[in-house]
Write an enzyme that holds these catalytic residues in place. Sequence first.
Site, PDB file in Angstrom:
ATOM      1  CG  ASP A 160      47.618  -7.520 -36.788  1.00 10.69           C
ATOM      2  OD1 ASP A 160      47.794  -6.498 -36.117  1.00 10.69           O
ATOM      3  OD2 ASP A 160      47.557  -8.666 -36.304  1.00 10.69           O
ATOM      4  CG  HIS A 180      -2.106  -0.744   1.272  1.00 11.22           C
ATOM      5  ND1 HIS A 180      -2.547  -1.436   2.371  1.00 11.22           N
ATOM      6  CD2 HIS A 180      -3.030  -0.953   0.303  1.00 11.22           C
ATOM      7  CE1 HIS A 180      -3.701  -2.040   2.082  1.00 11.22           C
ATOM      8  NE2 HIS A 180      -4.005  -1.768   0.834  1.00 11.22           N
ATOM      9  CB  CYS A 207      -2.579   0.643   8.480  1.00  8.60           C
ATOM     10  SG  CYS A 207      -1.201   0.445   7.386  1.00  8.60           S
ATOM     11  CG  ASP A 218      35.153 -26.915 -30.974  1.00  9.61           C
ATOM     12  OD1 ASP A 218      36.101 -26.385 -30.376  1.00  9.61           O
ATOM     13  OD2 ASP A 218      35.202 -27.295 -32.167  1.00  9.61           O
TER      14      ASP A 218
HETATM   15  N1  ARG Z   1      -3.740  -7.024   6.580  1.00  4.79           N
HETATM   16  C1  ARG Z   1      -4.162  -5.825   5.961  1.00  4.79           C
HETATM   17  C2  ARG Z   1      -4.106  -6.003   4.453  1.00  4.79           C
HETATM   18  O1  ARG Z   1      -3.234  -6.690   3.979  1.00  4.79           O
HETATM   19  C3  ARG Z   1      -3.282  -4.693   6.362  1.00  4.79           C
HETATM   20  C4  ARG Z   1      -3.745  -3.386   5.823  1.00  4.79           C
HETATM   21  C5  ARG Z   1      -2.855  -2.266   6.140  1.00  4.79           C
HETATM   22  N2  ARG Z   1      -3.418  -1.044   5.766  1.00  4.79           N
HETATM   23  C6  ARG Z   1      -2.807  -0.042   5.162  1.00  4.79           C
HETATM   24  N3  ARG Z   1      -3.429   1.042   4.943  1.00  4.79           N
HETATM   25  N4  ARG Z   1      -1.578  -0.177   4.720  1.00  4.79           N
HETATM   26  O2  ARG Z   1      -4.931  -5.499   3.749  1.00  4.79           O
END
Ligand code: ARG
Length: 735
Positions: free
Chosen positions: A635, A202, A298, A711
């Site tokens: 040569d 992400h 996240c 070869d």
């Molecule tokens: N386990 C979740 C997934 O793979 C984690 C999400 C993490 N979220 C983020 N915004 N990076 O979707």
Amino acid sequence: MARLLLPYIYVAKKRSGFAVINKAVIFRTENSSNMTSDIRILMCAPKHYDVDYVINPWMEGNIHKSSHDRASEQWEGLYHILKELAIIDLVEPQQGWPDMVFAANAGVILGKVAVNSRFYHKERQGEEPYFKEWFEKQGYKVYELPKDLPFEGAGDALLDREGRWLWAGYGFRSELDSHPYIAKWLDIEVVSLQLVDDRFYHLDTCFCPLSGGYLLYYPPAFDFYSNRIIEMRVPEEKRIGIAEADAVNFACNSVNVGNKVVMNKASDELKKRLNRIGFEVIETPLTEFLKAGGAAKCLTLRTTEPVKEDMHANLPVESRTISLEGHLLDSGLINRALDVVVEGGGSFQVLNFDLGKQRQSTSKADVKVSAPSHDIMEEIVSELINLGAVNLPEDERDARLEPVVQAGVSPDDFYVTTIYPTEVRIEGQWVRVQNQRMDGAIAVTDSPSGRVVQCKLLRDLQVGDRVVVDVQGIRTPRKPEVREQKQEFSFMSGSVSSERRVELVVEQVAWELRQIRDRGGKTIVTAGPVTIHTGGGQHLAELIRDGYVQALLGGNAIAVHDIEQALMGTSLGVDMKRGVAVRGGHRHHLKTINTIRRCGSIAAAVEQGVLTRGIFYECVRNNVPFSLAGSIRDDGPLPDTEMDLIQAQADYTNLIQGADMILMLSTMLHSIGVGNMTPAGVKMVCVDINPAVVTKLSDRGSVESIGVVTDVGLFLSLLVKQLEQLTEPYKLATV
Ligand code: ARG
């Protein structure tokens, strides 16, 4: 700045352990005059959080390995910190949707508009309706993407903190094709960035815009082109590229409010760097969430983002629909084409796929290709054209022509030609390009005697020519590849052999050579001096004598070595019979050159009776033309060696005209040169003891070349023997 007045604040149901959540709301009422009340963040308590499946590399090996209590504690830790900085809203966690805790993936919000996520993995798709319900209840206008067009919300969409544009990631979870929708609905410029490291699947795992125009990010998580875009938008002094050690601690997965940066963990060095520019790092352990591939950012969705009234949608994402036909599956063509799109930085949608029903029937696919910019689209489409893709009829346009204004120099963006038969569309008509070769430009020359459309080398372009630029109106139609017969070695298999299978190739090459000779066809040989060192000279001479070779291409060395052997029995001073250096042998090479120079030419040496055997003797005797291209290390050179390389290239090109097969015998440079001049459809056999050379030469992306790692002397002796065997029964049959 347009701000959204929320009609409703969600108050989490009082549950033991989460009483604190209610306080958050109280906090807001108590501090309604506080500046933090401007900023709202959505979170989702980890009630049902666990690692239940694997949809990213962090989850691997962590199924049910996270502690519920510790996760709750860590989540609360983050919550406490954030509630001092913003108002926290909560969405009710749902049983069976363990990743719902990652509220960043709910959607993306700007002003009064929310775009609901469409999860890539079915493991998370069940979260969509709950987030949607929450958005609707808050009074947002909710947009939903078409089914099967994944987009994972603020996980892959981060607003520039100045509100100037939206950075959007693609490559793992979100599809590039979702970006135009986002741009339209949020009415903001979307800058697409391609993610290339699956640990940072992400955008918010490796990219964090900070106040004041700063950017915290991990550059290796992005492809080259995206890094350029980032560098163009964010001045160097504002870019904080972090090291891998910080990146894997999710340092980029930070929540930034004002000068506070809240994250799982940062190295001292990173903390210092951020401090120096006025940020305060607040660390709060989120290790239990790292096991699912997430951290601070996240776990949050910022719902109040600055809307700039004067910024509007502007997205360079371009789309085109191309169509491919052939044995798409069996030949792997469809995979190659889709790889070209993705590796080139684009994305695709297969619109139609008609799978051929029988073994012999071909398949057809229509593919919509999207690219984040016109330049990238051009590169991708030109590669697809080279694979034989065509535009759909409704997309067909004339080729774009631009005049040559300086002799020998093309207008920029010219289409670079390949070995494949090419057609260009001029005034509605498809015209076949003449003199097909690789690495040229397509020149259209109009004269009173008519129009010529041909491949030209840059140096041959004339003022008055027009050159095909861009990638429209060009196609390289292929015959659907004839299906391969079950055979260990065939010209259709485009493969490199190993020693063990050399004999099989020899049988096939012998058969082809005989066929070509007997029907009056043309076989060209390019040979290097190794041919002589390895004892292949006499065999090649025999092939020439027997009419199997119609032209010989090489350099100064093959001729000098062949003639040295003919005159003195040595090759670079080595006795070819006994394999040992002879005394004074090193002079043989130059003596040979001197002798031929005295005669005036190789042909003159034959006429004068000086040269009486060998490869070049046979060429002269049998009227087989040869061309020797000179080089800096030569040569002499021999009087026959052409030291004007442009002339030598022209001589080679002439001799190659109409060739049916080319045998490339241990000479990489001459063979590469020849390969570039030769259109597809000419069979090529590349023989070299070095597998790397063979791979390089036989990799024409085409089916008609085979490589033989062996070869060259051995190869030639086997070939001659095989031809003799073929000839015996043949003679009997014709008697
Ligand atoms: N386990 C979740 C997934 O793979 C984690 C999400 C993490 N979220 C983020 N915004 N990076 O979707």
